[in-house]
Write a protein that holds these residues in place. Structure first.
Motif, PDB file in Angstrom:
ATOM      1  N   LEU A  98      -1.465  25.001  -1.810  1.00 16.60           N
ATOM      2  CA  LEU A  98      -0.901  23.647  -1.882  1.00 16.60           C
ATOM      3  C   LEU A  98      -1.521  22.743  -0.820  1.00 16.60           C
ATOM      4  N   TYR A  99      -1.800  23.290   0.337  1.00 18.40           N
ATOM      5  CA  TYR A  99      -2.446  22.493   1.384  1.00 18.40           C
ATOM      6  C   TYR A  99      -3.851  22.065   0.950  1.00 18.40           C
ATOM      7  N   THR A 100      -4.543  22.926   0.202  1.00 19.72           N
ATOM      8  CA  THR A 100      -5.877  22.574  -0.293  1.00 19.72           C
ATOM      9  C   THR A 100      -5.798  21.523  -1.401  1.00 19.72           C
ATOM     10  N   LEU A 101      -4.771  21.628  -2.259  1.00 23.98           N
ATOM     11  CA  LEU A 101      -4.648  20.679  -3.365  1.00 23.98           C
ATOM     12  C   LEU A 101      -4.183  19.298  -2.904  1.00 23.98           C
ATOM     13  N   LEU A 102      -3.497  19.225  -1.774  1.00 29.92           N
ATOM     14  CA  LEU A 102      -2.932  17.955  -1.309  1.00 29.92           C
ATOM     15  C   LEU A 102      -3.691  17.503  -0.069  1.00 29.92           C
ATOM     16  N   PRO A 103      -4.685  16.630  -0.218  1.00 27.65           N
ATOM     17  CA  PRO A 103      -5.447  16.193   0.960  1.00 27.65           C
ATOM     18  C   PRO A 103      -4.645  15.317   1.905  1.00 27.65           C
ATOM     19  N   HIS A 104      -3.529  14.744   1.451  1.00 33.85           N
ATOM     20  CA  HIS A 104      -2.721  13.898   2.328  1.00 33.85           C
ATOM     21  C   HIS A 104      -1.637  14.706   3.053  1.00 33.85           C
ATOM     22  N   SER A 105      -1.787  16.030   3.094  1.00 35.61           N
ATOM     23  CA  SER A 105      -0.785  16.879   3.743  1.00 35.61           C
ATOM     24  C   SER A 105      -1.295  17.350   5.100  1.00 35.61           C
ATOM     25  N   LYS A 124       0.840  -1.194   0.000  1.00 36.07           N
ATOM     26  CA  LYS A 124       0.000   0.000   0.000  1.00 36.07           C
ATOM     27  C   LYS A 124       0.876   1.245   0.000  1.00 36.07           C
ATOM     28  N   ASN A 125       0.503   2.199  -0.838  1.00 43.36           N
ATOM     29  CA  ASN A 125       1.249   3.449  -0.937  1.00 43.36           C
ATOM     30  C   ASN A 125       0.806   4.393   0.176  1.00 43.36           C
ATOM     31  N   LYS A 126       1.694   4.627   1.137  1.00 46.35           N
ATOM     32  CA  LYS A 126       1.382   5.507   2.265  1.00 46.35           C
ATOM     33  C   LYS A 126       2.303   6.714   2.203  1.00 46.35           C
ATOM     34  N   GLN A 127       1.737   7.846   1.851  1.00 43.97           N
ATOM     35  CA  GLN A 127       2.493   9.091   1.769  1.00 43.97           C
ATOM     36  C   GLN A 127       1.746  10.178   2.527  1.00 43.97           C
ATOM     37  N   ARG A 128       2.471  10.852   3.417  1.00 39.83           N
ATOM     38  CA  ARG A 128       1.919  12.007   4.123  1.00 39.83           C
ATOM     39  C   ARG A 128       2.956  13.126   4.070  1.00 39.83           C
TER      40      ARG A 128
END
Length: 313
Positions: free
Chosen positions: A49-56, A25-29
């Protein structure tokens, strides 16, 4: 009902076991934070950028600019394996550090030509939390350091499937293009519109001319795909690549990079040179006039003996 839906969805989405191993599983934060001294435009870019990247995950400002190894501890504290750090210098220049915590590598960029989403009023729009398609230029495969930069950009901007706060939709494209040694980043919405009757008539005429035309899914649905820019847009200039996370030996350095401080210094020196040239020309002009006797006030004027200033000293 929510518990029932959650149990059914988890049971139906179990990974399939092939050859005795489950798929990885790809886990990226991504941890996004900035230093002290950022301007309002830099802050708007961080929010975009925070809005475009939900995993941030966004954190408070970092007080130091020298002890960047502390970011590894923050990433471990927030369970993040990617760090995007905005470093502001002199209230003008913005540098972005992208690192794979805790082992590295780390890439340092200089950000230029920044345009946020709210500045240019881009007509495009996308769903909040949707996943993007990453489009890379073919130049990224030409040299080893560009391959490494492409991998880091993929980990930072690529939203993994099933990430936190993400939605199962793909409705925008992030484009990465290399030109003049710089990385140009643009964001576009994938817009699907219905085909009008005039467009259908033109397409039917083109199909009659082209005998080998085959019917596609776009022809069946009578829709047309187009790209509309969303924003933000900016340019990244790679400066160096470090082996570790915010430290270690430098494995790549951009020899063609010129710092903005040096550019401003050369501009000041050129202005000062023009001023000095004007002063030198003025001094030479006065000296020539004095040699020719055209300039008054250079030599002391010989007074007459009957002058009042001589008689009544």
């Amino acid at each position: 009902m929510a518990a029932v839906y959650k149990s059914l969805s988890t049971s139906s989405e179990k990974p399939k076991i092939t050859n005795g191993t489950t798929p990885k599983k790809n886990k990226q934060r991504v941890l996004i934070l900035s230093s002290r001294g950022v301007t309002y435009r830099h802050r708007h870019l961080l929010n975009d950028l925070y809005t475009l990247l939900p995993h941030s995950r966004k954190d408070a400002k970092l007080d130091t600019k020298t002890k960047l190894y502390q970011l590894n501890e923050l990433a471990e504290l927030y369970n993040c394996n990617n760090v995007m750090f905005f470093e502001a210098r002199k209230g003008k220049d913005l540098y972005i550090w992208m690192s794979k915590a805790p082992n590295g590598p780390t890439v340092k960029y200089h950000l230029q030509n920044l345009h946020t989403t709210s500045e240019l009023h881009f007509p495009g729009n996308c769903l909040r939390g949707s996943r993007p398609i990453l489009s890379f230029d073919a130049t990224f495969t030409t040299s080893p350091h560009l391959v490494l930069i492409k991998e880091i950009l993929t980990h930072v901007f690529g939203v993994p499937k099933g990430a936190r706060k993400s939605k199962p939709f793909i409705d925008h494209v992030l484009g990465f293009t290399i030109a003049d040694g710089k990385i140009w980043i643009r964001c576009f919405e994938i817009r699907e519109t219905a085909v009008s009757k005039s467009d259908k008539h033109k397409e039917s005429q083109d199909k009659e001319k082209d005998v080998e035309h085959t019917e596609t899914a776009e022809d069946k649905g009578n829709t047309k795909l187009s790209l509309t820019e969303i924003g933000p847009r900016f340019i990244l200039t790679p400066i160096m690549i470090q082996e570790s996370s915010f430290g270690g030996p430098i494995i790549y350095e951009n020899k063609q990079y010129v710092s903005p401080n040096q550019i401003r210094s050369e501009l000041r020196l050129s202005k000062a040179g023009r001023y000095n040239n004007r002063n030198d020309q003025g001094i030479e002009r006065k000296a020539k006039k004095g040699d020719l006797g055209l300039r008054s006030g250079i030599r002391d004027k010989i007074r007459n003996e009957l002058d009042d200033r001589e008689l009544f000293k």
